[in-house]
Scaffold this motif. Structure first.
Motif, PDB file in Angstrom:
ATOM      1  N   PHE A 224       0.804  -1.025  -0.136  1.00  0.00           N
ATOM      2  CA  PHE A 224       0.190   0.072   0.158  1.00  0.00           C
ATOM      3  C   PHE A 224       0.802   1.158   0.025  1.00  0.00           C
ATOM      4  O   PHE A 224       1.847   1.438   0.841  1.00  0.00           O
ATOM      5  N   ASN A 225       0.583   1.968  -1.024  1.00  0.00           N
ATOM      6  CA  ASN A 225       1.756   3.201  -1.159  1.00  0.00           C
ATOM      7  C   ASN A 225       3.097   2.693  -1.178  1.00  0.00           C
ATOM      8  O   ASN A 225       4.181   3.396  -0.591  1.00  0.00           O
ATOM      9  N   HIS A 226       3.508   1.575  -1.827  1.00  0.00           N
ATOM     10  CA  HIS A 226       4.797   0.799  -2.084  1.00  0.00           C
ATOM     11  C   HIS A 226       5.410   0.298  -0.602  1.00  0.00           C
ATOM     12  O   HIS A 226       6.570   0.057  -0.416  1.00  0.00           O
ATOM     13  N   ILE A 227       4.647   0.127   0.378  1.00  0.00           N
ATOM     14  CA  ILE A 227       5.082  -0.282   1.799  1.00  0.00           C
ATOM     15  C   ILE A 227       4.229  -1.651   1.911  1.00  0.00           C
ATOM     16  O   ILE A 227       3.090  -1.627   1.648  1.00  0.00           O
ATOM     17  N   PRO A 228       4.940  -2.767   2.118  1.00  0.00           N
ATOM     18  CA  PRO A 228       4.366  -4.093   2.604  1.00  0.00           C
ATOM     19  C   PRO A 228       3.323  -3.852   3.557  1.00  0.00           C
ATOM     20  O   PRO A 228       3.665  -3.212   4.849  1.00  0.00           O
ATOM     21  N   THR A 229       2.063  -4.305   3.580  1.00  0.00           N
ATOM     22  CA  THR A 229       1.039  -4.389   4.500  1.00  0.00           C
ATOM     23  C   THR A 229       1.276  -5.500   5.501  1.00  0.00           C
ATOM     24  O   THR A 229       0.557  -5.603   6.540  1.00  0.00           O
ATOM     25  N   GLY A 230       2.170  -6.577   5.061  1.00  0.00           N
ATOM     26  CA  GLY A 230       2.149  -7.733   5.866  1.00  0.00           C
ATOM     27  C   GLY A 230       1.079  -8.954   5.414  1.00  0.00           C
ATOM     28  O   GLY A 230       1.309 -10.067   5.806  1.00  0.00           O
ATOM     29  N   ARG A 231       0.476  -8.568   4.358  1.00  0.00           N
ATOM     30  CA  ARG A 231      -0.596  -9.557   3.854  1.00  0.00           C
ATOM     31  C   ARG A 231       0.368 -10.287   2.682  1.00  0.00           C
ATOM     32  O   ARG A 231       0.891  -9.719   1.643  1.00  0.00           O
ATOM     33  N   ILE A 232       0.479 -11.911   2.743  1.00  0.00           N
ATOM     34  CA  ILE A 232       1.324 -12.535   1.954  1.00  0.00           C
ATOM     35  C   ILE A 232       0.520 -13.816   1.406  1.00  0.00           C
ATOM     36  O   ILE A 232      -0.263 -14.327   2.030  1.00  0.00           O
ATOM     37  N   PHE A 233       0.805 -14.120   0.406  1.00  0.00           N
ATOM     38  CA  PHE A 233       0.495 -15.586  -0.294  1.00  0.00           C
ATOM     39  C   PHE A 233       1.756 -16.219  -0.599  1.00  0.00           C
ATOM     40  O   PHE A 233       2.665 -15.698  -1.366  1.00  0.00           O
ATOM     41  N   HIS A 234       1.769 -17.663  -0.279  1.00  0.00           N
ATOM     42  CA  HIS A 234       2.889 -18.499  -0.774  1.00  0.00           C
ATOM     43  C   HIS A 234       2.393 -20.027  -0.845  1.00  0.00           C
ATOM     44  O   HIS A 234       1.736 -20.450   0.219  1.00  0.00           O
ATOM     45  N   THR A 235       2.863 -20.593  -1.748  1.00  0.00           N
ATOM     46  CA  THR A 235       2.470 -22.077  -1.986  1.00  0.00           C
ATOM     47  C   THR A 235       3.320 -22.723  -3.171  1.00  0.00           C
ATOM     48  O   THR A 235       3.905 -22.044  -3.988  1.00  0.00           O
ATOM     49  N   TYR A 236       3.568 -23.637  -2.635  1.00  0.00           N
ATOM     50  CA  TYR A 236       4.282 -24.763  -3.636  1.00  0.00           C
ATOM     51  C   TYR A 236       3.292 -25.422  -4.651  1.00  0.00           C
ATOM     52  O   TYR A 236       2.330 -25.932  -3.939  1.00  0.00           O
ATOM     53  N   VAL A 237       3.782 -25.804  -5.836  1.00  0.00           N
ATOM     54  CA  VAL A 237       2.793 -26.676  -6.728  1.00  0.00           C
ATOM     55  C   VAL A 237       3.632 -27.788  -7.092  1.00  0.00           C
ATOM     56  O   VAL A 237       4.737 -27.765  -7.413  1.00  0.00           O
ATOM     57  N   ASN A 238       3.161 -28.967  -7.081  1.00  0.00           N
ATOM     58  CA  ASN A 238       3.520 -30.484  -7.523  1.00  0.00           C
ATOM     59  C   ASN A 238       3.594 -30.170  -9.058  1.00  0.00           C
ATOM     60  O   ASN A 238       2.466 -30.294  -9.480  1.00  0.00           O
ATOM     61  N   PRO A 239       4.700 -30.094  -9.839  1.00  0.00           N
ATOM     62  CA  PRO A 239       4.460 -30.133 -11.145  1.00  0.00           C
ATOM     63  C   PRO A 239       4.091 -31.557 -11.965  1.00  0.00           C
ATOM     64  O   PRO A 239       4.006 -31.513 -13.152  1.00  0.00           O
TER      65      PRO A 239
END
Length: 66
Positions: free
Chosen positions: A30-45
């Protein structure tokens, strides 16, 4: 301004050759500052990891299968 920055790792760059996404990460800014909201996942190819991709991101087929 709200932005979402996305990063991916793959088995390669050619979908026509069967390459797939193996990791997805995103952060909200938000306005170039991280909000702390993240998403991360691994995917089996569901395929072998090419050696050159393994050298880039270090994600093995065995790790991604779990």
């Amino acid at each position: 301004m709200r932005e979402i920055v996305i990063d991916t790792e793959t088995t390669g760059l050619e979908p026509a050759d069967g390459h797939r996404v193996v990791e997805i990460g995103a952060i909200e800014l938000f306005n170039h500052i991280p909000t702390g909201r993240i998403f991360h996942t691994y995917v089996n190819p569901e395929r072998d990891m090419p050696e050159d991709a393994l050298q880039v991101h270090g994600l093995t087929s065995a790790f991604l299968a779990e």
